[in-house]
Design a protein around this motif. Sequence first.
Motif, PDB file in Angstrom:
ATOM      1  N   VAL A  16       0.839  -1.202   0.000  1.00 23.55           N
ATOM      2  CA  VAL A  16       0.000   0.000   0.000  1.00 23.55           C
ATOM      3  C   VAL A  16       0.873   1.250   0.000  1.00 23.55           C
ATOM      4  O   VAL A  16       0.644   2.201  -0.766  1.00 23.55           O
ATOM      5  N   LEU A  17       1.935   1.234   0.813  1.00 27.09           N
ATOM      6  CA  LEU A  17       2.856   2.373   0.839  1.00 27.09           C
ATOM      7  C   LEU A  17       3.475   2.578  -0.546  1.00 27.09           C
ATOM      8  O   LEU A  17       3.536   3.697  -1.056  1.00 27.09           O
TER       9      LEU A  17
ATOM     10  N   TYR B  76       2.267   1.707  -3.358  1.00 24.09           N
ATOM     11  CA  TYR B  76       1.238   2.208  -4.276  1.00 24.09           C
ATOM     12  C   TYR B  76       1.164   3.726  -4.225  1.00 24.09           C
ATOM     13  O   TYR B  76       1.176   4.408  -5.251  1.00 24.09           O
ATOM     14  N   PHE B  77       1.115   4.254  -3.002  1.00 20.78           N
ATOM     15  CA  PHE B  77       1.049   5.721  -2.875  1.00 20.78           C
ATOM     16  C   PHE B  77       2.345   6.374  -3.341  1.00 20.78           C
ATOM     17  O   PHE B  77       2.336   7.442  -3.942  1.00 20.78           O
TER      18      PHE B  77
ATOM     19  N   ARG C   5       4.295   5.323  -5.691  1.00 17.38           N
ATOM     20  CA  ARG C   5       4.192   5.351  -7.149  1.00 17.38           C
ATOM     21  C   ARG C   5       3.330   6.522  -7.617  1.00 17.38           C
ATOM     22  O   ARG C   5       3.701   7.270  -8.511  1.00 17.38           O
TER      23      ARG C   5
END
Lengths: 507, 189
Positions: free
Chosen positions: A418-419, A421-422, A424
Motif C-alpha cells: 500500500v505504501l 502504491y502511494f 508510485r
Amino acid sequence: MDALLNFFMVFTHPQLLLLVGLGTFAGVYIGAIPGLSVTMAVSILISFTFSWDVLPALALMIGIFMGGVYGGSRTAILLNIPGAPSAIATALDGYPMAQRGEAGTAIGITTVMSFFGGFVGIAALAIAAPFVSGVALAFQPRDYMLLALLGILLVGSLSGGSLVKGIFAGAFGIALGAVGMDPLTFTERFTFGVPLLQSGISFVAVMIGMFGVSEALAQLHHIDTPAIKQKITRIVPSFGTIKKYLPLSLQTSSIGVFIGALPGTGGDIAALMAYDYAKRVTRKPARPFGQGAIEGLVAPETANNAAVGGAFIPMMTLGIPGDAVTAIMIGALFIHGLNPGPMLMIDRPEMFWFIVGALVVANVFMLIFGLTGIRLFTKIVEMPRAVLVPLIMLLSIVGAYAVNNSVTDVYWMLGFGVLGYFMRLYGYPLGPVILGLILSRLFDDNWRRAIISENENLGAFFHGIFTSPLSMVLFLAVIWIFVSQTPLVPMIKSRLFARTGTDGASK
Amino acid sequence: MQDPNSIPDPALTSDADPGGVPDMRRPGEAVFDAVILVASLALLWSAYDISGFEALSAPGTVPMMTTLVMVITAGLVLYRSIRLPIDGRETVKHDILPFYVIVLTLLLVGYAVLLVPLGFLPTSALFLILAIKLLWQRSWLVTFGVSAFALVLIYLVFRIVFTVLMPTGIVPEAEMIQWIRNLLSGGQA
C-alpha cells in the motif's frame, strides 16, 4: 581449468539446463506481459526457491532476468507499452514499425540484436570481473561506503524524476535495513519496544510488497484497457540485415556494458543513452528516428542486454547492485548464504563461473524463444488484466508467506504494498528503497569500520578520502550528482541575478 | 504503464505512475507528503533514542544520518508540492483511490486474516472468485472455471514443484498430496 569446468556445468547438467531454459521462457513472457515486471518476478521467486539448493535457484533466476530484459521489447513494439523500463527506448521506433505492419521484422531484429548485446555483456563480465575483484581487495571501508552511497544516489537521480524524492527513498531504504538488533552491539534500533521487530523486517516481504502488490494495485487503474491484437508474419531476419547493423550494435553494446557496470545504473539508462548515441552517429537512416528507424531498435536492445553482463560486474565483485533487479539478485545470493563482494571471487570462484555459464545458456534460450512461439505469445499477452491482477496478488501473498512461514510477513508485505502504491502515485521512485535496504548493512558496517580506524576523528576520515585517489574519485562523483542534479546551482544563480536585476531597477 | 496511444517519452511524463502531470499537484499529494514528513520526524526521534550523540561509530549514527536526510528531503518535497497548483482534472475517487483499489486491498487484508484459520486452498479460492468476478464481470460459471484452473495450476507448481508449505487449515492436505504423489509415481511403486 576449474573455471572452464564450472563454466560448462550448466551445459552438462540437464536439470540446470532445463531450469535456465524454463526461467528464460518465463522471463520472456513475464517481461512481455504488461503489468508483470522482472523485478516483481524475481522478488516473488526468491521466496519460492528459498529452500532449494543454490545452483538450481540461481539457474532459474538468471534465466528470468535475461529473458525479462528482452521480453519487455515485445510489448513495446506491439502495443507501445514497454513491458520493462529498459524497453522504453525500443517503443520509440518499434511501435511505428508495427503500425506499418512490420512487427515481425522488428521483433526479429530486436531478438537477434539482444542476443548479440547479451554476449558482449557476458564476455565483458568474464574478462573484467576477475580483474575488478583483484582491485577491489585494496578498497578501504570508506570506499565501500562511498560506493554504496553512489549506487543509491545514481538510482535515485537517473530513474527519472525528482532527485529529492530519490534521496528520500534511498535514505528510507537504509533506515528500513537498520530495523532490529544491531549486529555489532546488539542495541535495538527502530523496534519501538515491539519484540516482533527485533529480528528486523524481511526484505523479501518489502520487495514483494513494493514490486508485486503495489504494481498490481496500480494496474487496477487500467483494468478496462482492452488488449490490442496484432498480426505477425516473418520473424527471422536475413543475414544481410544483421551484417548491416553489426558495427552499430558493437558500439551500442559497449555503451550498454559500461553503463551497466556503473553502480546504480542499469539497462533502462543504457538503452536511452544508446538510442541517443545511435541518433547522433547515424547519418542517413532509411527512415527518420521515431518513425520506424531500425537503428532505433538495434541501439537500445543491444545496450540493455549488454547491460545485464555489465551490471553483474559490480554486483559480483563489489556487492554493489547496478539497479533494482540486481539488488534483488544480491538478496537472492544472501539468502543462499553467498556474500557477493571481492571475497566471493576468491572463496567461491566456481560460483562466478557457474553464473557466467548460466548467463550464456540463458542468452541462447532467449534467441530460441524469441524467434519461435509467436502464436502462443499473442495468446498469453492478450490475457485479461482482470484475471492477471488477482493472480499476481495471490502469488505475492504466497511468496511473502513462504520465506518464514509467517503471516506477519504477509502483513508487512501488504503494508509496504500500500505504501509503495502511494509512493508510485506521488512520484517517489521505489528502486532506491530496495537498493538502500540491500546496501544498509554494507553502508553501516563500513562507515563504522572507517570511522573507528580513524579513531572517531572526522577530520582524519576526510583527510583519508582526500589523500586516496580512489576515495577522492568516488567522493567527487557523489558531489557531482548533487551539483548536476539539484537546482541548487541555477537557483543560486537566479537569486543572484534577480537581486542585481532589482537593484538595477531600483536605481 | 503508459497509455497505449501515447509515445512514452520520459521527459514529458511526470514521474508519478499511473497518471499525474509535471508541475501540478495531485489530489492528496500534499497530505501524503505531510504524513511522510511526520513519520520521518518520528523515526529521527527514535534514531536519536538509540544512542544519542555518543560516538560517530555508535549504532545510532547511521540511523540518525539517514532519518535526518529523510526529514530534510521530505520537508523539501512538501514545500515544493504545496507551492504547485492543484490538478483540477484529477479526483481522489477517480485517480488516487478508485473503487477497485479499495476493494482489492480489503480483499487482500481479508485473505491475510483468513489464511491460517481457513487454510490456503479455501482462502485462495474465495479470493480468486471474488476478485475475478468483481474485475472481469463474467458469468459465475466462467469465474469459477478460471479461478479453479488458476488455483490448481498454482497449487501444483508451488506446492509440489517448489515445495512451498502453506497453512492447511480445514483441508486434509497431507492426504491429498500423498494421493497425488502415488498417482505420479504409480508405475514405479
